[in-house]
Design an enzyme around this catalytic site. Structure first.
Site, PDB file in Angstrom:
ATOM      1  N   GLU A  42       9.762  15.478  15.908  1.00  0.00           N
ATOM      2  CA  GLU A  42      10.234  14.883  14.369  1.00  0.00           C
ATOM      3  C   GLU A  42       9.234  16.678  13.839  1.00  0.00           C
ATOM      4  O   GLU A  42       8.343  16.321  14.006  1.00  0.00           O
ATOM      5  CB  GLU A  42      10.070  13.816  14.219  1.00  0.00           C
ATOM      6  CG  GLU A  42       9.979  13.861  12.309  1.00  0.00           C
ATOM      7  CD  GLU A  42       9.275  12.370  12.031  1.00  0.00           C
ATOM      8  OE1 GLU A  42       9.186  11.854  12.871  1.00  0.00           O
ATOM      9  OE2 GLU A  42      10.623  12.107  12.017  1.00  0.00           O
ATOM     10  N   LYS A  44       1.315  -1.166   0.395  1.00  0.00           N
ATOM     11  CA  LYS A  44      -0.278   0.451  -0.251  1.00  0.00           C
ATOM     12  C   LYS A  44       0.656   0.593  -0.023  1.00  0.00           C
ATOM     13  O   LYS A  44       1.191   1.392   1.219  1.00  0.00           O
ATOM     14  CB  LYS A  44      -0.844   0.506   0.836  1.00  0.00           C
ATOM     15  CG  LYS A  44      -2.021   0.494   1.368  1.00  0.00           C
ATOM     16  CD  LYS A  44      -2.592   2.389   0.909  1.00  0.00           C
ATOM     17  CE  LYS A  44      -1.721   2.925   2.192  1.00  0.00           C
ATOM     18  NZ  LYS A  44      -2.198   4.278   1.972  1.00  0.00           N
ATOM     19  N   CYS A  54      12.707   9.553   7.261  1.00  0.00           N
ATOM     20  CA  CYS A  54      13.251   9.491   8.922  1.00  0.00           C
ATOM     21  C   CYS A  54      14.577   9.675   9.914  1.00  0.00           C
ATOM     22  O   CYS A  54      14.644  10.096  11.081  1.00  0.00           O
ATOM     23  CB  CYS A  54      12.737   8.104   8.708  1.00  0.00           C
ATOM     24  SG  CYS A  54      13.865   7.196   8.074  1.00  0.00           S
ATOM     25  N   GLU A 114       9.376   0.938  11.323  1.00  0.00           N
ATOM     26  CA  GLU A 114      10.046   1.733  10.790  1.00  0.00           C
ATOM     27  C   GLU A 114       9.569   2.787  11.137  1.00  0.00           C
ATOM     28  O   GLU A 114       8.349   3.551  10.270  1.00  0.00           O
ATOM     29  CB  GLU A 114      10.812   1.315   9.606  1.00  0.00           C
ATOM     30  CG  GLU A 114      11.567  -0.110   9.642  1.00  0.00           C
ATOM     31  CD  GLU A 114      12.700   0.307   9.689  1.00  0.00           C
ATOM     32  OE1 GLU A 114      13.242   0.880  10.273  1.00  0.00           O
ATOM     33  OE2 GLU A 114      12.852  -0.697   9.640  1.00  0.00           O
TER      34      GLU A 114
HETATM   35  P1  NAD Z   1       2.355   8.047   7.882  1.00  0.00           P
HETATM   36  O1  NAD Z   1       1.915   7.585   9.182  1.00  0.00           O
HETATM   37  O2  NAD Z   1       1.180   9.191   8.253  1.00  0.00           O
HETATM   38  O3  NAD Z   1       1.784   6.963   6.998  1.00  0.00           O
HETATM   39  C1  NAD Z   1       2.062   5.752   5.963  1.00  0.00           C
HETATM   40  C2  NAD Z   1       1.255   5.262   5.469  1.00  0.00           C
HETATM   41  O4  NAD Z   1       0.785   4.481   6.590  1.00  0.00           O
HETATM   42  C3  NAD Z   1       0.754   5.532   4.345  1.00  0.00           C
HETATM   43  O5  NAD Z   1       1.159   5.110   3.366  1.00  0.00           O
HETATM   44  C4  NAD Z   1      -0.634   5.943   4.916  1.00  0.00           C
HETATM   45  O6  NAD Z   1      -1.847   5.994   3.904  1.00  0.00           O
HETATM   46  C5  NAD Z   1      -0.824   4.877   5.539  1.00  0.00           C
HETATM   47  N1  NAD Z   1      -2.206   5.077   6.641  1.00  0.00           N
HETATM   48  C6  NAD Z   1      -2.188   6.008   7.206  1.00  0.00           C
HETATM   49  N2  NAD Z   1      -3.410   6.031   7.986  1.00  0.00           N
HETATM   50  C7  NAD Z   1      -3.084   4.236   8.245  1.00  0.00           C
HETATM   51  C8  NAD Z   1      -4.450   3.433   9.117  1.00  0.00           C
HETATM   52  N3  NAD Z   1      -5.005   4.167   9.750  1.00  0.00           N
HETATM   53  N4  NAD Z   1      -3.900   2.075   9.232  1.00  0.00           N
HETATM   54  C9  NAD Z   1      -2.977   2.070   7.949  1.00  0.00           C
HETATM   55  N5  NAD Z   1      -1.857   2.639   6.852  1.00  0.00           N
HETATM   56  C10 NAD Z   1      -1.959   3.758   6.937  1.00  0.00           C
HETATM   57  O7  NAD Z   1       3.117   8.874   7.591  1.00  0.00           O
HETATM   58  P2  NAD Z   1       4.256   9.530   6.312  1.00  0.00           P
HETATM   59  O8  NAD Z   1       3.447  11.131   7.168  1.00  0.00           O
HETATM   60  O9  NAD Z   1       3.244   9.067   4.960  1.00  0.00           O
HETATM   61  O10 NAD Z   1       5.332   9.331   6.987  1.00  0.00           O
HETATM   62  C11 NAD Z   1       6.276  10.171   7.546  1.00  0.00           C
HETATM   63  C12 NAD Z   1       6.550   9.837   8.813  1.00  0.00           C
HETATM   64  O11 NAD Z   1       6.859   8.198   8.154  1.00  0.00           O
HETATM   65  C13 NAD Z   1       7.714  10.209   9.700  1.00  0.00           C
HETATM   66  O12 NAD Z   1       7.465  10.165  10.739  1.00  0.00           O
HETATM   67  C14 NAD Z   1       8.570   9.293   9.360  1.00  0.00           C
HETATM   68  O13 NAD Z   1       9.650   9.951   9.790  1.00  0.00           O
HETATM   69  C15 NAD Z   1       8.221   8.031   9.068  1.00  0.00           C
HETATM   70  N6  NAD Z   1       9.667   7.208   8.018  1.00  0.00           N
HETATM   71  C16 NAD Z   1      10.247   6.580   9.100  1.00  0.00           C
HETATM   72  C17 NAD Z   1      11.500   5.873   7.820  1.00  0.00           C
HETATM   73  C18 NAD Z   1      12.077   4.494   8.871  1.00  0.00           C
HETATM   74  O14 NAD Z   1      12.557   3.932   8.032  1.00  0.00           O
HETATM   75  N7  NAD Z   1      12.082   4.577   9.786  1.00  0.00           N
HETATM   76  C19 NAD Z   1      11.132   5.646   6.539  1.00  0.00           C
HETATM   77  C20 NAD Z   1      10.638   7.065   5.759  1.00  0.00           C
HETATM   78  C21 NAD Z   1       9.882   7.668   7.116  1.00  0.00           C
END
Ligand code: NAD
Length: 481
Positions: free
Chosen positions: A380, A172, A281, A247
């Site tokens: 963050e 997804k 991240c 992650e």
């Molecule tokens: P997010 O958590 O909003 O979304 C991530 C994914 O989860 C998207 O595909 C989104 O559609 C999905 N999602 C949203 N609500 C959901 C739910 N209720 N159930 C299941 N899936 C759902 O994060 P973002 O804003 O897209 O990304 C930013 C965050 O990701 C930051 O906190 C960043 O640090 C983190 N990140 C971490 C890593 C790592 O490897 N540690 C890498 C990249 C980003």
């Protein structure tokens, strides 16, 4: 220009949905494409397709799986220009950073192609009457939920390890930047992966993501994203006892001692927070500096920030836009709050200039003398915003570095080897760099966090291990009658 519609990709076929959503070019605010907004029905179909493909794929000889992974890497390199253009438009990241992501993506598949040939179980010594051995078996159907900041890289690191080890995948992508993951799912079929091995369901997180996380047909979940959603996905996984890799975010520090070579360190420190507009991240979002060099380093970073070229990602500036208007507004709010608690040195505004109209830009922003307890030092921001704090000695540096809920990576800048090793040992993080900053490191370094940064590891051999479960087989052996 007509706007393409991109359906879900299930069992090697296009599957549309009743509803659709749009993905924008953050550099301009223009619509790039509309995508199927998958619901539980499409997710269910994708999980079914992955389940149907599983027996054949799991039993495909390792050499054949390895060959397909290599072919995928080659194809990604062949398509490099197209993929980098797509990624730069969909995420807003500078074109050269998108090109690095393409190459990294290819390397994940290349690494997995080699690694799967040497990933094996053990023979456990017992006695002459037992042969005991372990098998590394795939979990089964792997659900993968990814964010928008590194779609190519995160698709590469998850899918490569999952399919190498014999799992089939339902991915997804994030609604803000789904184009390259959707493209890769099709490419996998074109290079010869059987239909159903790599399925992709675009959609809204609360709908498609939630349906995937809760689906009883999922055998392993990998979630990369925010802490808040990670908690929801973890809760869903707990209901079905599904193993899970999380992650999540970070508040990673560059820790600079007085003996550091600042000429060497400053470009890397600046790059670690400006890369992908700070939406990484493992961004170096905190700068902890020996007190006697704090002001000097702040001045150098301020100068570097001031000379940053800001512009549309495809024009390859130093700094592109943030992913969305929402993200820019979130950054603006956090910066406004921080400016009430900490000293704003530079930035803190929406930049102005030619070519920036319509995009979601934010100027490189530096806060100095930040109290370690301040929100901007603990939470963050996910933007080009850096908080510097002075420390007095190595123990103080360790205490401040460990003083957030996160624990993803850290970098130590010093010429003193003893101090570097001592501090590396003290830090509650998943990766430590000395006199460099890896931003997650190469494809072979295990990557992941502790505390609220998550658990489990992607990348490297550990990632392949994580996509398997161990079965022990013990055979009682008897001498011939
Ligand atoms: P997010 O958590 O909003 O979304 C991530 C994914 O989860 C998207 O595909 C989104 O559609 C999905 N999602 C949203 N609500 C959901 C739910 N209720 N159930 C299941 N899936 C759902 O994060 P973002 O804003 O897209 O990304 C930013 C965050 O990701 C930051 O906190 C960043 O640090 C983190 N990140 C971490 C890593 C790592 O490897 N540690 C890498 C990249 C980003």
């Amino acid at each position: 220009m007509s706007i393409p519609t991109i359906p879900a990709f299930v069992a090697g076929e296009s599957v549309d949905a009743d509803d659709h959503f749009e993905t924008l070019d953050p550099s301009t605010g223009e619509v790039l494409a509309r995508l199927a907004a998958c619901g539980p029905d499409q997710v269910d179909a994708a999980v079914g397709a992955a389940r149907a493909a599983l027996p054949g794929w799991r039993d495909t000889p390792v050499a054949e799986r390895s060959r397909l992974l290599s072919a995928f890497a080659t194809r990604i390199r062949t398509d490099a220009d197209e993929l980098a253009d797509l990624e730069s438009h969909d995420t807003g990241k500078p074109r050269s950073q998108a090109a690095v992501d393409v190459e990294q993506c290819a390397q994940y598949f290349e690494f997995a192609a080699g690694a799967i040939r040497v990933l094996h179980g053990d023979v456990i010594p017992t006695g002459p009457d037992t042969l005991a051995y372990t098998r590394r078996e795939p979990h089964g159907v792997a659900g993968v939920i990814i964010p928008w900041n590194y779609p190519l890289q995160i698709t590469g690191r998850t899918v490569s390890a999952a399919v190498a080890t014999g799992n089939t995948v339902v991915l997804k992508p994030a609604e803000e930047a789904p184009l390259t993951p959707m493209r890769l799912a099709r490419t996998a079929l074109e290079v010869g992966f059987p239909p159903g091995v790599f399925n992709a369901v675009p959609g809204i997180g609360e709908v498609a993501g939630a349906a995937l996380a809760a689906h009883p047909g999922i055998d392993h979940l990998s979630f990369t994203g925010s802490v808040a959603v990670g908690r929801l996905v973890g809760t869903a996984a707990a209901q079905t006892f599904t193993p899970l890799t999380l992650e999540l975010g970070g508040k990673s520090p560059n820790i600079v001692f007085a003996d550091a070579d600042l000429d060497d360190a400053v470009p890397t420190i600046v790059g670690s927070i400006l890369q992908n507009a700070g939406q990484t991240c493992s961004a170096g979002s905190r700068l902890l500096v020996a007190r006697e060099r704090h002001d000097e380093l702040v001045d150098r970073v301020r100068t570097a920030f001031a000379s940053t070229r800001i512009g549309p990602g495809p024009d390859d500036p130093d700094l592109g836009p943030l992913i969305s208007a929402d993200q820019r507004d979130r950054v603006a709010g956090m910066v406004a709050d921080a400016a009430r608690e900490s000293r704003l040195v530079t930035g803190g505004t929406v930049p102005e200039g030619d070519g920036l109209a319509g995009g979601f830009y934010w100027a490189p922003t530096l806060f100095a003398d930040v109290d370690p307890g301040a929100t901007v030092a603990r939470e963050e921001v996910f933007g080009p915003v850096l908080a510097t704090t002075a420390f007095d000695d190595p123990a103080d540096a360790a205490r401040i570095a460990n003083g957030t809920d996160y624990g993803l990576i850290a970098a130590i800048w010093t010429r003193d080897v003893d101090r570097a090793h001592w501090l590396a040992h003290q830090l509650d993080v998943g990766q430590v760099y000395v006199n460099s900053y890896g931003a997650g490191g190469g494809v072979a370094f295990p990557f992941g966090g502790v505390k609220h940064s998550g658990h489990g590891r992607e990348k490297g051999m550990e990632s392949l291990v994580g996509y398997t479960r161990t079965k022990t087989v013990a055979v009682r052996t008897r001498p011939p009658a």
